[in-house]
Design an enzyme around this catalytic site. Structure first.
Site, short mmCIF file in Angstrom:
data_model
loop_
_atom_site.label_atom_id
_atom_site.label_comp_id
_atom_site.label_asym_id
_atom_site.label_seq_id
_atom_site.Cartn_x
_atom_site.Cartn_y
_atom_site.Cartn_z
N ARG A 94 0.91 -1.02 0.06
CA ARG A 94 0.13 -0.15 0.02
C ARG A 94 0.56 1.33 0.35
N SER A 142 9.56 14.80 13.07
CA SER A 142 7.87 15.14 12.62
C SER A 142 7.63 16.67 12.37
N TRP A 166 14.43 8.08 5.63
CA TRP A 166 13.65 7.27 5.58
C TRP A 166 12.58 7.13 4.08
N ILE A 167 12.83 7.54 2.93
CA ILE A 167 12.28 7.71 2.04
C ILE A 167 12.33 6.44 1.13
N CYS A 242 0.41 17.66 0.31
CA CYS A 242 0.46 16.13 -0.04
C CYS A 242 0.69 15.05 0.70
N ALA A 246 -1.91 11.41 1.29
CA ALA A 246 -1.76 10.09 1.75
C ALA A 246 -2.18 9.94 3.11
N ARG A 272 -9.01 -24.30 15.81
CA ARG A 272 -8.42 -24.39 16.95
C ARG A 272 -9.22 -25.10 18.23
N GLN A 283 -15.72 -17.46 26.04
CA GLN A 283 -16.47 -16.17 26.54
C GLN A 283 -15.51 -15.27 26.10
N GLU A 367 4.02 9.76 8.21
CA GLU A 367 2.67 10.14 7.50
C GLU A 367 2.50 11.15 9.03
P1 TGC Z 1 2.10 25.27 10.10
O1 TGC Z 1 2.04 26.51 10.35
O2 TGC Z 1 0.86 24.52 11.01
O3 TGC Z 1 1.45 24.67 8.78
C1 TGC Z 1 2.47 25.48 7.70
C2 TGC Z 1 1.42 25.85 6.59
O4 TGC Z 1 0.69 24.77 5.85
C3 TGC Z 1 -0.56 24.54 6.41
N1 TGC Z 1 -0.68 23.00 6.80
C4 TGC Z 1 -1.40 22.47 5.82
N2 TGC Z 1 -1.88 22.60 4.63
C5 TGC Z 1 -3.21 21.30 4.29
N3 TGC Z 1 -2.92 19.96 4.83
C6 TGC Z 1 -1.79 20.10 6.18
N4 TGC Z 1 -2.51 18.83 6.62
C7 TGC Z 1 -1.60 21.65 6.11
N5 TGC Z 1 -1.23 21.20 7.49
C8 TGC Z 1 -0.73 22.41 7.50
C9 TGC Z 1 -0.62 25.39 7.08
O5 TGC Z 1 -1.94 25.89 6.86
C10 TGC Z 1 0.70 26.33 6.78
O6 TGC Z 1 -0.06 26.98 5.49
P2 TGC Z 1 0.23 28.53 5.98
O7 TGC Z 1 -0.53 29.81 4.33
O8 TGC Z 1 -0.61 29.56 6.96
O9 TGC Z 1 1.57 29.03 5.56
O10 TGC Z 1 3.09 24.14 10.34
P3 TGC Z 1 4.22 23.91 11.52
O11 TGC Z 1 5.94 24.04 10.87
O12 TGC Z 1 4.07 24.35 12.71
O13 TGC Z 1 3.58 22.12 11.20
C11 TGC Z 1 3.12 21.50 12.25
C12 TGC Z 1 2.16 19.72 12.01
C13 TGC Z 1 3.00 19.64 13.17
C14 TGC Z 1 1.77 19.45 12.21
C15 TGC Z 1 3.48 19.87 11.03
O14 TGC Z 1 5.09 19.67 10.79
C16 TGC Z 1 4.20 17.70 10.22
O15 TGC Z 1 2.18 17.83 10.17
N6 TGC Z 1 4.60 17.30 10.67
C17 TGC Z 1 4.96 16.12 10.62
C18 TGC Z 1 5.52 15.86 8.62
C19 TGC Z 1 4.64 14.44 8.83
O16 TGC Z 1 3.98 13.98 8.87
N7 TGC Z 1 6.38 13.90 8.09
C20 TGC Z 1 5.49 12.43 7.14
C21 TGC Z 1 6.50 12.99 5.75
S1 TGC Z 1 6.09 12.08 4.12
C22 TGC Z 1 5.91 10.15 4.67
O17 TGC Z 1 6.17 10.04 6.33
C23 TGC Z 1 5.76 9.42 4.04
S2 TGC Z 1 5.35 7.33 4.55
C24 TGC Z 1 5.26 6.77 3.59
C25 TGC Z 1 3.38 6.28 2.87
O18 TGC Z 1 2.81 7.07 3.12
O19 TGC Z 1 3.47 5.24 2.69
P1 FAD Z 2 10.86 12.07 15.71
O1 FAD Z 2 10.16 13.68 15.31
O2 FAD Z 2 11.66 12.42 15.51
O3 FAD Z 2 10.30 12.13 16.50
C1 FAD Z 2 10.15 10.94 17.58
C2 FAD Z 2 9.48 10.94 18.52
O4 FAD Z 2 9.22 12.14 19.45
C3 FAD Z 2 8.07 10.56 17.83
O5 FAD Z 2 7.45 8.89 19.55
C4 FAD Z 2 7.17 11.54 18.08
O6 FAD Z 2 5.82 11.83 17.78
C5 FAD Z 2 7.97 12.62 19.11
N1 FAD Z 2 7.43 13.73 19.25
C6 FAD Z 2 8.34 14.26 18.32
N2 FAD Z 2 7.87 15.90 18.58
C7 FAD Z 2 7.45 15.91 19.20
C8 FAD Z 2 6.67 17.26 19.91
N3 FAD Z 2 6.72 18.06 19.61
N4 FAD Z 2 5.87 16.45 20.89
C9 FAD Z 2 5.40 15.62 21.13
N5 FAD Z 2 6.11 14.56 20.70
C10 FAD Z 2 7.18 14.14 19.84
N6 FAD Z 2 9.53 10.76 5.26
C11 FAD Z 2 9.08 10.96 3.67
O7 FAD Z 2 9.73 12.02 3.91
N7 FAD Z 2 8.36 10.21 2.94
C12 FAD Z 2 8.62 8.99 2.33
O8 FAD Z 2 8.47 8.38 1.88
C13 FAD Z 2 8.81 8.23 4.04
N8 FAD Z 2 9.16 6.45 4.41
C14 FAD Z 2 8.78 6.31 5.24
C15 FAD Z 2 8.24 5.02 5.88
C16 FAD Z 2 9.21 4.43 6.93
C17 FAD Z 2 9.17 3.68 6.64
C18 FAD Z 2 9.61 4.70 7.51
C19 FAD Z 2 9.95 4.42 9.10
C20 FAD Z 2 9.05 6.29 7.79
C21 FAD Z 2 9.50 7.09 6.15
N9 FAD Z 2 9.04 8.75 6.45
C22 FAD Z 2 9.20 8.78 5.20
C23 FAD Z 2 9.86 8.99 7.41
C24 FAD Z 2 8.87 9.57 8.87
O9 FAD Z 2 7.95 10.47 7.94
C25 FAD Z 2 9.10 10.49 9.97
O10 FAD Z 2 9.55 8.93 10.45
C26 FAD Z 2 8.13 10.73 10.93
O11 FAD Z 2 7.73 12.12 10.76
C27 FAD Z 2 8.53 11.00 12.37
O12 FAD Z 2 9.94 11.42 12.22
P2 FAD Z 2 11.71 11.10 13.10
O13 FAD Z 2 11.36 9.67 12.46
O14 FAD Z 2 12.22 11.38 12.59
O15 FAD Z 2 10.53 10.57 14.17
#
Ligand code: TGC
Ligand code: FAD
Length: 389
Positions: A94, A142, A166-167, A242, A246, A272, A283, A367
């Site tokens: 997925r 994060s 982690w891409i 984006c 996802a 089983r 239960q 995500e």
């Molecule tokens: P913040 O000030 O809250 O937001 C900056 C600007 O972005 C807008 N915004 C969004 N827009 C659309 N959708 C969302 N979900 C949005 N979240 C925020 C917001 O309105 C603002 O817009 P503007 O016009 O005012 O500039 O930014 P922040 O730096 O304080 O961020 C807060 C936080 C913690 C929510 C954000 O950094 C966050 O979501 N962190 C988590 C990072 C994360 O999820 N990484 C994932 C990486 S990709 C991945 O993991 C792929 S896994 C592979 C797979 O899917 O299978």
């Molecule tokens: P950290 O941000 O270091 O977090 C560590 C711990 O601290 C977590 O429990 C977190 O919740 C906690 N924490 C952090 N900040 C706070 C706070 N303010 N308050 C409370 N708790 C907090 N990223 C991409 O860009 N593209 C991809 O395709 C992609 N694919 C991935 C595939 C896999 C298999 C994995 C494991 C990760 C992937 N990622 C990708 C990265 C993923 O999005 C990050 O691992 C995730 O966002 C968490 O970041 P980190 O691992 O650095 O953990």
């Protein structure tokens, strides 16, 4: 007469015939093409990724919720149901589809130029090319706003320096969507594989998402023309939007893994025998099965509701967080509980439950971790951002 967990909730009654058909098509593909091999891919940590992407393209699931450029243009609920079926096979598979469609293709579809869309989207939709999405860095997961990867102007070109960690699909991708800090704010760039200064290496020894390629991307003075920049992406809101796409797929996807675990545990419990009767007749086993059914069904009702909001164009980011947090948290609890019903057999790859549980550890983290989604919901409730001290 027995009923499956989701039949108890009459989930099918909430779906259109088209949505049920798409679900059935993907389920058949998963059962016939993926299920026989997936435990082996997980065990070896190797999979025929390029072949699989082509097959996903032929199935029509790559960017299936996008319009034009060879994409199917389905509604959001259909996309969600497809994610659930794929993740019933394996979260890693997925992930491959999510990253291609919701992160790579969506970033180009929404923020790219006409030329970028024409160049990449038809190939990505057909599975003839693989895309990845580089936001996370080793020190900024994060909190992507802290990213260190930079792009600086050099005449009409850009020079990209930094790394991404982690891409998913990174080492096998033909094109990477890469997010960088510039003097003008955050920007996104399309970096084709083979561009001088761009390297990718696979991350090994994973105990989760083993049927998925994960890697590190390194950019060392990578020179890109301005035409590689995504012209519509002008702030961090672009990559975060984006993620919203996802995350929506995961709302459904994680429940697919949970359903597969529960189906497996139910079947096992019926056959089983201990103390001269099927363990399903005890239960304590029934209490587990009933509680898990309740959480699976509630999660699916929420997922479909969110899908309808998305199709209506009214869904908000914090609503996606409600779904992502709930689905993954409950799915991992269900997977672990199902493992107990399988006893010792539950620890092997003969059954999918511990593979799903292990995979869901990644899904819980990527995500946006559960903690991040909790804080996003907290911010929506209170108006106070509690991300930083
Ligand atoms: P913040 O000030 O809250 O937001 C900056 C600007 O972005 C807008 N915004 C969004 N827009 C659309 N959708 C969302 N979900 C949005 N979240 C925020 C917001 O309105 C603002 O817009 P503007 O016009 O005012 O500039 O930014 P922040 O730096 O304080 O961020 C807060 C936080 C913690 C929510 C954000 O950094 C966050 O979501 N962190 C988590 C990072 C994360 O999820 N990484 C994932 C990486 S990709 C991945 O993991 C792929 S896994 C592979 C797979 O899917 O299978
Ligand atoms: P950290 O941000 O270091 O977090 C560590 C711990 O601290 C977590 O429990 C977190 O919740 C906690 N924490 C952090 N900040 C706070 C706070 N303010 N308050 C409370 N708790 C907090 N990223 C991409 O860009 N593209 C991809 O395709 C992609 N694919 C991935 C595939 C896999 C298999 C994995 C494991 C990760 C992937 N990622 C990708 C990265 C993923 O999005 C990050 O691992 C995730 O966002 C968490 O970041 P980190 O691992 O650095 O953990």
């Amino acid at each position: 007469m027995t009923r499956t967990p989701l039949e108890l909730f009459d989930v099918d009654g909430l779906l259109t015939p088209d949505e049920r058909d798409i679900r059935a098509t993907v389920r058949r593909f998963v059962d016939e093409r993926l299920r026989p091999d997936v435990a082996g891919w997980f065990e070896s940590g190797e999979l025929p990724a390029r072949d699989l992407v082509k097959e996903f393209g032929a199935l029509g699931v790559l960017g299936m919720h996008l319009e034009g450029y060879g994409c199917a243009g389905t509604n959001a609920v259909s996309y969600g149901l497809a994610c659930a079926e794929l993740e019933a096979g394996d979260s890693g598979l997925r992930s491959m589809v999510s990253v291609q469609g919701s992160l790579s293709m969506y970033s180009i579809h929404r923020y790219g130029s006409d030329e970028q869309r024409q160049e990449w989207l038809p190939r990505l939709a057909a599975g003839e090319a693989i895309g990845c999405f580089g936001l996370t860095e080793a020190d900024y997961g994060s909190n992507p706003a802290g990213m260190r990867t930079t792009a600086r102007r050099d005449g009409t070109d850009w020079i990209l320096d930094g790394s991404k960690m982690w891409i998913t699909n990174g080492p096998i991708a033909d094109v990477a969507t890469v997010w960088a800090r510039t003097d003008e704010g955050f920007r996104g760039f399309l970096v084709p594989a083979g561009t001088p200064g761009f390297t990718a290496r696979a991350i090994h020894q994973k105990l989760s998402l083993r049927a998925s390629v994960t890697g590190e991307l390194v950019f060392d003075g990578v020179r890109l023309p301005d035409s590689a920049r995504l012209p519509g992406a002008t702030s961090l809101g672009a990559p975060l939007s984006c993620l919203g796409e996802a995350r929506f797929g995961i709302v459904f996807g994680a429940l697919g893994a949970a359903r597969d675990c529960l189906d497996t545990a139910l079947e096992y419990a019926m056959t089983r025998v201990q103390f001269d009767r099927p363990i399903a007749g005890f239960q304590l086993t029934q209490a587990k099965l009933a509680d898990m059914t309740l959480e699976l069904g509630k999660g699916m009702l929420l997922a479909i509701h969110l899908g309808r909001l998305k199709d209506a164009g009214t869904i908000r980011p914090e609503q996606v967080s409600l779904g992502k947090l709930n689905s993954v948290r409950e799915a991992i609890a269900i997977a672990r509980e199902c493992r107990t019903i399988l006893g010792g057999s539950g620890i092997t790859l003969e059954y999918p439950v511990l593979r799903h549980a292990n995979n869901l550890e990644s899904v819980l983290t990527y995500e946006g971790t559960s903690e991040m989604h909790t804080l996003i919901i907290g911010q929506a409730l209170t108006g106070l951002a509690a991300f930083a001290g």
